[in-house]
Design a protein around this motif. Structure first.
Motif, short mmCIF file in Angstrom:
data_model
loop_
_atom_site.label_atom_id
_atom_site.label_comp_id
_atom_site.label_asym_id
_atom_site.label_seq_id
_atom_site.Cartn_x
_atom_site.Cartn_y
_atom_site.Cartn_z
N ALA A 232 -3.43 10.32 -0.25
CA ALA A 232 -2.89 10.11 -1.50
C ALA A 232 -3.76 10.88 -2.50
O ALA A 232 -3.26 11.65 -3.55
N VAL A 233 -5.12 10.71 -2.43
CA VAL A 233 -6.03 11.48 -3.53
C VAL A 233 -6.03 13.09 -3.12
O VAL A 233 -5.91 13.82 -4.03
N ALA A 234 -5.82 13.35 -1.86
CA ALA A 234 -5.64 14.73 -1.80
C ALA A 234 -4.43 15.25 -2.21
O ALA A 234 -4.25 16.66 -2.86
N ASP A 235 -3.45 14.60 -2.12
CA ASP A 235 -1.82 14.97 -2.74
C ASP A 235 -2.16 15.16 -4.13
O ASP A 235 -1.20 15.74 -4.94
N TRP A 236 -2.92 14.17 -4.74
CA TRP A 236 -2.81 14.45 -6.36
C TRP A 236 -3.40 15.70 -6.71
O TRP A 236 -3.37 16.18 -7.89
N TYR A 237 -4.25 16.38 -5.95
CA TYR A 237 -4.77 17.77 -6.19
C TYR A 237 -3.89 18.64 -5.64
O TYR A 237 -3.50 19.62 -6.47
N THR A 238 -3.23 18.81 -4.37
CA THR A 238 -2.53 19.75 -4.02
C THR A 238 -1.08 19.93 -4.40
O THR A 238 -0.60 20.81 -4.40
N THR A 239 -0.53 18.80 -5.16
CA THR A 239 0.69 18.92 -5.78
C THR A 239 0.69 19.58 -7.27
O THR A 239 1.65 19.61 -7.78
N ALA B 30 0.67 -1.14 -0.06
CA ALA B 30 -0.08 0.07 0.05
C ALA B 30 0.90 1.50 -0.09
O ALA B 30 0.57 2.30 -0.88
N PRO B 31 2.04 1.52 0.90
CA PRO B 31 2.69 2.58 0.85
C PRO B 31 3.16 2.96 -0.57
O PRO B 31 3.30 4.38 -1.03
N ALA B 32 3.82 2.16 -1.07
CA ALA B 32 4.34 2.22 -2.30
C ALA B 32 3.41 2.71 -3.61
O ALA B 32 3.55 3.33 -4.44
N ALA B 33 2.41 1.96 -3.58
CA ALA B 33 1.29 2.09 -4.57
C ALA B 33 0.56 3.36 -4.40
O ALA B 33 0.34 4.09 -5.51
N LEU B 34 0.43 3.88 -3.28
CA LEU B 34 -0.26 5.32 -3.06
C LEU B 34 0.90 6.26 -3.37
O LEU B 34 0.21 7.36 -3.88
N ALA B 35 1.90 6.00 -3.17
CA ALA B 35 2.88 7.10 -3.36
C ALA B 35 3.12 7.17 -4.99
O ALA B 35 3.27 8.25 -5.52
N ALA B 36 2.82 6.10 -5.75
CA ALA B 36 2.92 6.03 -7.22
C ALA B 36 1.52 6.76 -7.96
O ALA B 36 1.49 6.74 -9.06
N LEU B 37 0.50 6.94 -7.19
CA LEU B 37 -0.63 7.17 -7.69
C LEU B 37 -0.57 8.64 -8.82
O LEU B 37 -1.23 8.36 -9.81
N PRO B 38 0.15 9.80 -8.59
CA PRO B 38 0.12 10.78 -9.58
C PRO B 38 0.89 10.25 -10.69
O PRO B 38 0.68 10.92 -11.89
N ARG B 39 1.84 9.25 -10.67
CA ARG B 39 2.49 9.07 -11.78
C ARG B 39 1.48 8.06 -12.78
O ARG B 39 1.75 8.15 -14.12
N VAL B 40 0.77 7.29 -12.16
CA VAL B 40 0.07 6.30 -12.84
C VAL B 40 -1.37 6.69 -13.14
O VAL B 40 -1.69 6.85 -14.29
N ALA B 41 -2.03 7.63 -12.32
CA ALA B 41 -3.28 8.26 -12.71
C ALA B 41 -2.83 9.81 -13.09
O ALA B 41 -2.89 10.75 -12.10
N LEU C 158 -7.91 9.05 -12.52
CA LEU C 158 -8.18 9.01 -11.09
C LEU C 158 -9.49 8.23 -10.52
O LEU C 158 -9.74 7.73 -9.92
N PHE C 159 -10.49 8.73 -11.57
CA PHE C 159 -11.83 8.26 -11.45
C PHE C 159 -11.93 6.80 -11.57
O PHE C 159 -12.44 5.96 -10.65
#
Length: 529
Positions: A149-156, A112-123, A129-130
């Motif tokens: 992780a989803v919040a970071d997708w927006y705030t970054t 989970a930690p690695a997967a959530l950290a990779a979210l912006p690169r894949v989505a 994202l949806f």
């Protein structure tokens, strides 16, 4: 007759084990089993939509999910790294398998930690994202890590980027940006970003909200072409941000072309542009659209996958929509440009200089659509073979299947295709070939019998081989011994099953996933090594 003469460790019917490591495939033959990392790559590039000739899509999906489960526990970092690699390099025609795999990994504590950290690169888009949000809810709840992780997708992102995503990808797969913001509760000290969140959540347009929001709102209210074209120029609106009425106007599409349509969007809209008269045989915007479609640098930067170009070319050249009742008269220059774009999308492929025999499995099991696209495994294989024919100066392509009516009868014929023929014409040749059972040993058997000198055999198949009286790896060994040529075998797997005709212990055999945009270069590198 001495029945003991039937027992041999050198020539074994494919319906029997030739090696204790072999397992039964779905057709009743015996093949080698892929390891989990190889299966992961097949799944990420090929997906499971539609299943295979022998296995339904649900069963195939469950089988691949088991692979994800094992890797998420045994090698979580490797799992996530492979997902990111395939996704960011544009090596798969669809992002769904990568997003599914990432969502699944996000539900396993070890990964989970690695997967959530990779979210912006894949989505990378709102739609991605949806899709991820829908997948992840199948496996877990919205805990703190997922919300962050989803919040970071927006705030970054900056406010302009978030606003662009919000007006271009407003709602997909039952999700909207409002839904995700309410779940994630992103916090930011940046005024423009904070006001953009308020607009998404409550429709309040503050002074710091990016101008594209007001441009989008004005476009929805407008009813005339002049206003729509002005808003496109002033705000950089994409076609997804315009009302349906605007998309029936040729002048609107002229303005969108002037603003620089993305490569993938342009390919998808070619039928509409043709119907509206924007792409005539002479004049119009045809010449510049041809130049954009064949621009290798644009294709690379947009991560345009060759198979998506292939589907676009076939659909456009047919003059009829695969879904719906849309019809158009194809513009020859555009059809030719899509043909050239297919080859260009693979990037620069260097020839190995090796004598290469390309064997395309045209058996009955290769006739099923794959990856949820209007193309069969047989047709996709032939298209990949065309790339090798365009690359290697000494290469020939053959179609093979066990002959109808019995085992051991060779049915292998020259394909009669070349890169000089248009893709859609070449694939019609494949569709017209007779089909039978699967015997993946035929290319090696045929080359030995006919005295052909081959350095590299490339076999495009679903690996559901069963109808031969010798296993493919045995036939390759026999060919090497008969000719003295240290021939290699590359197996291009065209479905997400766990089988391969390649012996994993033989350094001269390689299994790779079909639909991978890197396939031609992988073949060249292996053949030349």
């Amino acid at each position: 007759m001495d029945v003991l003469n039937w027992i041999s460790s050198r020539r074994t019917p494919q319906s029997e084990k030739a090696d204790p490591r072999q397992v039964a495939n779905s057709a009743g033959g015996y093949t080698f089993e892929l390891d989990d990392h190889a299966r992961l790559r097949r799944f990420l590039t090929l997906g499971v939509d539609g299943g295979t000739y022998y296995v339904g899509d649900r069963a195939l999906a469950l089988d691949n999910a088991a692979v994800l489960t094992r890797l998420a526990v045994d090698d979580p970092e490797g799992l996530v790294a492979t997902i990111v690699e395939i996704s960011t390099q544009g090596r798969a025609p669809k992002q769904n398998p990568a997003l599914f795999a990432l969502a699944y990994a996000a539900s396993i504590p070890e990964a989970a930690p690695a997967a959530l950290a990779a979210l912006p690169r894949v989505a990378r888009t709102g739609t991605h994202l949806f899709l991820f949000a829908g997948y992840v809810e199948q496996f877990r709840g919205w805990g703190r890590g997922l919300r962050r992780a989803v919040a970071d997708w927006y705030t970054t992102k900056d406010a302009d980027a978030v606003a662009y995503q919000a007006v271009k990808y407003r709602q997909r797969e039952g999700w909207s940006h409002r839904d995700l913001l309410r779940l994630a509760h992103p916090v930011t000290a940046v005024p423009a970003l904070r006001e953009t969140f308020e607009w998404i959540l409550r429709g309040q347009v503050g002074a710091e909200v990016p101008a594209i929001v007001s441009g989008f709102a004005a476009a929805q209210e407008a009813t005339d072409v002049a206003t729509w074209t002005r808003l496109i120029r002033d705000h950089g609106l994409a076609w997804e941000m315009l009302p349906d009425a605007a998309l029936n106007e040729a002048a609107v599409w002229d303005a969108l072309l002037d603003s620089g349509m993305p490569q993938t969007a342009l390919m998808r809209q070619l039928p509409r542009l043709t119907r509206l008269g924007v792409l005539p045989d002479l004049g119009g915007r045809t010449a510049e659209v041809v130049a954009q479609l064949t621009d290798a640098d644009r294709l690379r930067k947009a991560r345009v996958h060759p198979v998506n170009v292939l589907v676009a070319q076939r659909t456009y050249s047919s003059g009829r929509s695969a879904r719906g009742a849309g019809e158009w008269t194809p513009t020859p220059a555009i059809a030719d440009a899509l043909d050239a774009a297919f080859y260009a999308a693979f990037g620069a492929v260097q020839p190995s200089g090796k004598r290469t025999m390309l064997g395309v499995d045209v058996s009955g099991s290769m006739g099923s659509p794959i990856s949820g696209m209007p193309i069969t495994a047989r047709e996709a294989s032939a298209a990949l073979a065309l790339v090798q024919l365009a690359t290697e100066p000494s290469a020939a392509a053959y179609g093979f299947a066990a002959a109808l009516g019995g085992w051991g009868r060779t049915q292998l014929k020259p394909l009669g295709i070349s890169p000089r023929r248009r893709l859609d014409d070449a694939l019609k040749v494949i569709d017209a070939m007779p089909f039978g059972g699967t015997d993946c040993a035929l290319p090696m058997v045929y080359a030995a019998r006919e005295g052909l000198e081959v350095d590299t055999f490339v076999v495009y198949t679903d690996n559901e081989t069963w109808a031969g009286n010798v296993h493919p790896h045995q036939a390759l060994r026999d060919y090497r011994e008969q000719t003295g040529i240290p021939a290699k075998l590359v197996v291009v797997g065209m479905t997400s099953t766990g089988f391969s005709i390649a012996d994993p212990n033989d350094a001269g055999m390689l299994d790779i996933a079909g639909f991978d945009a890197a396939v031609p270069n992988l073949i060249t590198e292996f053949a030349g090594a």
